[in-house]
Scaffold this active site. Structure first.
Site, PDB file in Angstrom:
ATOM      1  CG  LEU A  84      -2.388  -0.896   1.072  1.00  0.00           C
ATOM      2  CD1 LEU A  84      -2.379  -0.853   2.911  1.00  0.00           C
ATOM      3  CD2 LEU A  84      -3.365  -1.187   0.340  1.00  0.00           C
ATOM      4  CE  LYS A 115      -0.118  -0.492   6.481  1.00  0.00           C
ATOM      5  NZ  LYS A 115       0.865  -1.246   7.223  1.00  0.00           N
ATOM      6  CE  LYS A 310       3.288   2.079   7.408  1.00  0.00           C
ATOM      7  NZ  LYS A 310       4.236   2.062   7.879  1.00  0.00           N
TER       8      LYS A 310
HETATM    9  P1  NAD Z   1       3.203  -2.029   4.693  1.00  0.00           P
HETATM   10  O1  NAD Z   1       3.517  -3.077   5.801  1.00  0.00           O
HETATM   11  O2  NAD Z   1       2.937  -0.244   4.982  1.00  0.00           O
HETATM   12  O3  NAD Z   1       1.256  -1.833   3.937  1.00  0.00           O
HETATM   13  C1  NAD Z   1       0.820  -2.779   3.149  1.00  0.00           C
HETATM   14  C2  NAD Z   1       0.014  -4.246   4.528  1.00  0.00           C
HETATM   15  O4  NAD Z   1      -0.494  -3.972   4.739  1.00  0.00           O
HETATM   16  C3  NAD Z   1      -0.276  -5.038   2.722  1.00  0.00           C
HETATM   17  O5  NAD Z   1       0.351  -6.485   2.656  1.00  0.00           O
HETATM   18  C4  NAD Z   1      -1.103  -5.456   4.381  1.00  0.00           C
HETATM   19  O6  NAD Z   1      -0.477  -6.563   4.525  1.00  0.00           O
HETATM   20  C5  NAD Z   1      -1.284  -4.833   5.762  1.00  0.00           C
HETATM   21  N1  NAD Z   1      -2.558  -4.739   5.925  1.00  0.00           N
HETATM   22  C6  NAD Z   1      -2.269  -4.724   7.419  1.00  0.00           C
HETATM   23  N2  NAD Z   1      -4.426  -4.217   7.361  1.00  0.00           N
HETATM   24  C7  NAD Z   1      -4.954  -4.227   5.742  1.00  0.00           C
HETATM   25  C8  NAD Z   1      -5.765  -3.983   6.009  1.00  0.00           C
HETATM   26  N3  NAD Z   1      -7.137  -3.240   6.273  1.00  0.00           N
HETATM   27  N4  NAD Z   1      -6.283  -3.658   4.395  1.00  0.00           N
HETATM   28  C9  NAD Z   1      -5.073  -3.947   3.412  1.00  0.00           C
HETATM   29  N5  NAD Z   1      -3.438  -4.158   3.923  1.00  0.00           N
HETATM   30  C10 NAD Z   1      -3.699  -4.247   5.056  1.00  0.00           C
HETATM   31  O7  NAD Z   1       3.262  -2.380   3.468  1.00  0.00           O
HETATM   32  P2  NAD Z   1       4.653  -3.375   3.369  1.00  0.00           P
HETATM   33  O8  NAD Z   1       5.387  -3.588   2.020  1.00  0.00           O
HETATM   34  O9  NAD Z   1       4.363  -4.891   3.812  1.00  0.00           O
HETATM   35  O10 NAD Z   1       5.456  -2.597   4.808  1.00  0.00           O
HETATM   36  C11 NAD Z   1       6.560  -1.644   4.300  1.00  0.00           C
HETATM   37  C12 NAD Z   1       6.132  -1.287   5.820  1.00  0.00           C
HETATM   38  O11 NAD Z   1       7.409  -2.316   6.726  1.00  0.00           O
HETATM   39  C13 NAD Z   1       6.688  -0.188   6.018  1.00  0.00           C
HETATM   40  O12 NAD Z   1       6.396   0.931   5.741  1.00  0.00           O
HETATM   41  C14 NAD Z   1       8.176  -0.324   7.317  1.00  0.00           C
HETATM   42  O13 NAD Z   1       7.263   0.518   8.400  1.00  0.00           O
HETATM   43  C15 NAD Z   1       8.100  -1.531   7.311  1.00  0.00           C
HETATM   44  N6  NAD Z   1       8.906  -2.071   7.247  1.00  0.00           N
HETATM   45  C16 NAD Z   1      10.174  -2.019   8.034  1.00  0.00           C
HETATM   46  C17 NAD Z   1      12.131  -1.601   8.078  1.00  0.00           C
HETATM   47  C18 NAD Z   1      12.325  -2.010   8.870  1.00  0.00           C
HETATM   48  O14 NAD Z   1      13.569  -2.359   9.214  1.00  0.00           O
HETATM   49  N7  NAD Z   1      12.137  -1.271  10.497  1.00  0.00           N
HETATM   50  C19 NAD Z   1      11.921  -2.404   7.010  1.00  0.00           C
HETATM   51  C20 NAD Z   1      11.499  -3.052   5.781  1.00  0.00           C
HETATM   52  C21 NAD Z   1       9.532  -2.220   6.487  1.00  0.00           C
END
Ligand code: NAD
Length: 327
Positions: A84, A115, A310
């Protein structure tokens, strides 16, 4: 010509973010807070928006999630699992609404959902029976974790109707289970998990499903790969239909008829966030009807019909210090 310092910064950000992603998605052990990752990611997005020629193939802006772990069978997702796009303030949400209205030519209704801070999963049912469960992986290829998912009690092995569909949602670890697990690990001298999301990911990607079974995981399902098997024609109705089929869905969803209503929902749950028994990291705002979703389509990484707001980190001060330190 793009200035050399900008080219270098983009490369530095790509390398740093790819390293963080590896720790987060492959090792299930992040070394920085999500807020730090998100800030660096936004910096890269801004550079790439200004200088599209700097968008590299290995940029995290072009990819979803992480690679598949060795040891698991691969599952090819016929319909990819997307990520997303994130926004962090009201202006960005308003801009999203304006883009949607401009593309569709009229006002729209949104389904707002929490989320859930867990791990994306995909569950395939044939004639109502669970036949495969997988992680999102890089969106196109995930890991076959069927046996592990079968141990999660809220996942129905058999649906209430004999339908063939692929349900998608989030597998998470409730806060209480997370605290208990970490306490136990500490007593046993093992490393503790950084947060419930990583604990859930680590628990699901076990080669021995008996370990997963002990971890007290739960789920909220929120979509299907292909809406054809459903009677519903909108996100809000589909959530009810998923629930009627036997899935656990999150009850805090709300239909919002304006962006002000969306903002009220966000403000309400930012307040209530700590009282929930599971972790959330924001709110997902989805254009409600499937027809309108189809009209809007997808980018390489995310739907154009949805956005994730977020929440700010709970201790912004310390985190800001971390960012300076990381850079
Ligand atoms: P994301 O977690 O920002 O958002 C997408 C995900 O949200 C979807 O794939 C789904 O799994 C989830 N989601 C939860 N509730 C939902 C709902 N009601 N409807 C639809 N989707 C829902 O994206 P991502 O690609 O999974 O991960 C990226 C995020 O992960 C980054 O924003 C970051 O915060 C985190 N991240 C952190 C590190 C770190 O080192 N701390 C590294 C990589 C990623």
């Amino acid at each position: 010509m793009v200035e050399e310092s900008v080219v270098n910064r983009a490369r530095e950000l790509r390398e740093q973010l790819n390293q963080y992603s590896y720790e987060y998605y492959v090792k299930d052990a992040p070394s920085v807070e999500d807020f730090v990752y998100d800030s660096l990611y936004q910096e890269l997005v801004e550079i790439e928006n200004k200088h599209p020629e700097l968008v590299a193939e290995d940029s995290p802006t072009q990819r979803v999630g992480g690679p598949v772990l060795e040891g698991f069978k691969k599952v090819v997702h016929d319909v990819p699992l997307y990520s997303l796009n994130d926004v962090f303030n009201k202006e960005d949400i308003t801009a999203f609404d304006q883009r949607v209205q401009k593309a569709l030519g009229h006002q729209v209704t949104y389904t707002c959902e929490l989320k859930i801070d867990g791990l994306s999963i995909s569950l395939r049912y044939e004639d109502g029976k669970l036949v495969q469960g997988a992680t999102r992986g890089d969106g196109s290829v995930g890991e076959d974790i069927t046996e592990n998912l079968k141990t999660v009690r809220s996942i129905p092995l058999k649906l209430k109707k004999s339908v063939t569909l692929e349900a998608r949602g989030e597998c998470y670890m409730p806060k209480r289970s997370f605290m208990r697990l970490n306490q136990q690990r500490e007593e046993e001298g093992q490393d503790v998990f950084a947060n419930p999301r990583n604990a859930a990911a680590g628990s699901l990607r076990q080669l021995d499903s008996k370990v997963t079974a002990k971890r007290n995981l739960s789920t909220f399902l929120y979509s299907v790969a292909d809406t054809a098997p459903l009677d519903s024609s909108s996100q809000f109705d589909a959530l009810q239909e998923l629930e009627d089929l036997g899935f656990q869905t999150n009850q805090e969803r709300r239909l919002c008829h304006s962006i002000d209503e969306v903002w009220d929902y966000i403000a309400e749950f930012q307040e209530k966030r700590t009282d929930l028994s599971y972790e959330i990291d924001g709110v997902v705002i989805k254009v409600n009807t499937f027809e309108q979703q189809e009209d809007l389509g997808y980018t390489v990484k995310a739907p154009r019909w949805a956005i994730a707001y977020k929440f700010p980190p709970e201790e912004a001060q310390t985190v800001v210090k971390d960012i300076e330190w990381t850079i």
